[in-house]
Design a protein around this motif. Structure first.
Motif, mmCIF file in Angstrom:
data_model
loop_
_atom_site.group_PDB
_atom_site.id
_atom_site.type_symbol
_atom_site.label_atom_id
_atom_site.label_comp_id
_atom_site.label_asym_id
_atom_site.label_seq_id
_atom_site.Cartn_x
_atom_site.Cartn_y
_atom_site.Cartn_z
ATOM 1 N N LEU A 154 0.788 -1.151 0.029
ATOM 2 C CA LEU A 154 -0.063 0.030 0.098
ATOM 3 C C LEU A 154 0.769 1.170 0.112
ATOM 4 N N ASP A 155 0.546 2.201 -1.014
ATOM 5 C CA ASP A 155 1.356 3.228 -1.081
ATOM 6 C C ASP A 155 0.483 4.594 -0.690
ATOM 7 N N ILE A 156 0.809 5.307 0.571
ATOM 8 C CA ILE A 156 -0.164 6.418 0.846
ATOM 9 C C ILE A 156 0.796 7.620 0.690
ATOM 10 N N SER A 263 5.629 12.926 -0.504
ATOM 11 C CA SER A 263 6.352 11.781 -0.165
ATOM 12 C C SER A 263 5.226 10.686 0.388
ATOM 13 N N SER A 264 5.685 9.313 0.557
ATOM 14 C CA SER A 264 4.994 8.296 0.517
ATOM 15 C C SER A 264 5.210 7.539 1.813
ATOM 16 N N ILE A 265 4.286 6.866 2.638
ATOM 17 C CA ILE A 265 4.601 5.832 3.499
ATOM 18 C C ILE A 265 4.149 4.524 2.821
ATOM 19 N N ILE A 338 8.757 6.553 2.013
ATOM 20 C CA ILE A 338 9.729 6.459 0.706
ATOM 21 C C ILE A 338 9.437 7.801 -0.295
ATOM 22 N N ASP A 339 10.103 7.847 -1.457
ATOM 23 C CA ASP A 339 9.780 8.946 -2.453
ATOM 24 C C ASP A 339 10.037 10.360 -1.865
ATOM 25 N N PHE A 340 11.567 10.759 -2.135
ATOM 26 C CA PHE A 340 11.837 11.912 -1.562
ATOM 27 C C PHE A 340 12.314 12.935 -2.466
HETATM 28 MG MG LIG Z 1 5.607 7.985 -5.407
#
Ligand SMILES: [Mg+2]
Ligand SMILES: Nc1ncnc2c1ncn2[C@@H]1O[C@H](COP(=O)(O)OP(=O)(O)OP(=O)(O)O)[C@@H](O)[C@H]1O
Length: 370
Positions: A154-156, A263-265, A338-340
């Motif tokens: 799951l990408d939030i 950015s995601s968790i 993630i995703d910075f």
């Molecule tokens: Mg992303």
């Protein structure tokens, strides 16, 4: 030459009697539309498939972001078990590289809060580049799905605002339109993958599914679906996830270094019913406390060592690489930032992110009680 080729294909295509189903013959508008479709098809057929770096393949379980389609490279799985994330065009890509380099700098920072961040993001093993594609560079990251049999992912995306301080008016409007309820709840789902033990099949839910959720359905249909295996809500997994989210919140309450936009968790658990639940806790080196902890592993960041990958990948493929021995135990629930690509240095509390995180934790509590 290419233009002539396109022209020929266009003529062949339009002479072939092929018509877009909604096109009305004779209408100028429809003709222009058809031309656009044809050109799009031709252009994508002309795009060559990029050569992947040796020992890599597309990451099967990627649920959001830039994917391995249309001649583009997305996240890759390396045969040594790590994930290679391609560096995006500047300034996005460079920003993310600099972020990882700052957090995982060889020289141990005496900034305790910065050190604690190492446990909340994938471990960074340096930069690699493909010998065949001179402009393709990758960040070598810990694979958060490592050793999971049937990963549910799951990408939030976090924040009420998912546009950074330098975004144009056009970009701001685009970001808001992606998911208007984010303004009220402070997060959105970018994509997810579930697993059904009875059929043995994984199912992906893309951005179009996620876009159609609202403030209520994101909890009970979105998270409800994600945390269920064959319709049974996995309450222990939700509890472990809440613990992970609270660790991240604890860090945000202390830090005054970064603001994270878009950015995601990433939340991952193993849908393999036979595997006992375990949860990766934070490390002793960070000072953060571990929590749900059966079979927990200790991500000891002190033990990052230089590693020789020469038997796995060619030496010209390697800029610098470090390898943490910490991932020895099989973690079954992962909660990591993630995703910075849009991280900025700011000496204030990141209230945009914190708002979403608190809301997310409350919403998962609501789901638990349902
Ligand atoms: Mg992303
Ligand atoms: N370390 C990792 N381990 C496992 N899966 C990962 C990891 N990093 C990313 N992924 C997968 O790849 C997807 C996209 O990752 P990410 O958000 O970092 O890239 P992106 O959105 O394409 O990046 P950008 O915003 O920089 O263009 C995630 O949703 C997840 O499915």
């Amino acid at each position: 030459m290419i233009l002539q080729y396109i022209k020929n294909v266009y003529i062949t295509f339009s002479d072939s009697g092929h018509q877009h189903p909604r096109v009305k013959t004779g209408s100028a508008l429809a003709k222009a539309g058809l031309k656009k479709i044809v050109l799009k098809k031709v252009m994508s057929s002309l795009k060559r498939t990029p050569t992947l770096p040796p020992g890599t393949k597309p990451l099967d379980n990627q649920v959001a972001g830039h994917q391995n389609t249309d001649g583009k490279i997305g996240c890759l799985l390396h045969e040594d078990g790590t994930v290679l994330k391609p560096v995006q065009y500047p300034p996005k890509g460079q920003r993310e590289v600099e972020f990882y380099q700052e957090v995982f700098a060889d020289q141990m920072s005496d900034d305790k809060v910065l050190l604690q961040l190492r446990d909340l993001v994938p471990k960074f093993h340096g930069m690699v580049h493909s010998p065949k594609e001179s402009d393709a560079r990758f960040m070598k990251l810990e694979n958060l799905l490592l050793d999971m049999k049937h990963p549910c992912v799951l990408d939030i995306k976090m924040g009420r605002k998912t546009y950074d301080p330098l975004a144009s008016q056009e970009k701001i409007a685009m970001e808001i339109a992606k998911f208007p309820p984010a303004k009220n709840i402070g997060y959105q789902i970018s994509g997810m993958q579930t697993y059904s033990p009875s059929t043995g099949k994984a199912q992906k839910f893309d951005k179009y599914f996620c876009k159609n959720l609202n403030e209520e359905s994101i909890v009970f249909q979105g998270f409800g679906k994600f945390f269920s295996l064959d319709g049974v809500l996995q309450k222990e997994v939700i509890k472990a996830v809440i613990v992970g989210l609270k660790e991240i919140l604890e860090w945000f309450n202390k830090q005054r270094t970064f603001h994270f936009y878009a950015s995601s968790i990433l939340i991952v658990f193993d849908g393999d019913a036979s595997s006992p639940l375990s949860f990766r806790t934070s490390t002793s080196s960070s000072g953060l406390k571990g929590s749900v902890a059966e079979n927990c592993c200790n991500g000891d960041t002190d033990s990052i060592i230089e590693n020789d990958f020469s038997n796995v990948i060619s030496s010209d493929f390697v800029d610098t690489m470090t390898y943490s021995q910490s991932e020895a135990v099989n973690p079954k629930v992962q909660v990591r930032m993630i995703d910075f690509a849009h991280v900025y240095h700011m000496p204030e509390e990141d209230e945009n992110y914190i708002f979403g995180l608190k809301h997310l934790i409350d919403d998962l509590h609501r789901l638990l009680k349902s």
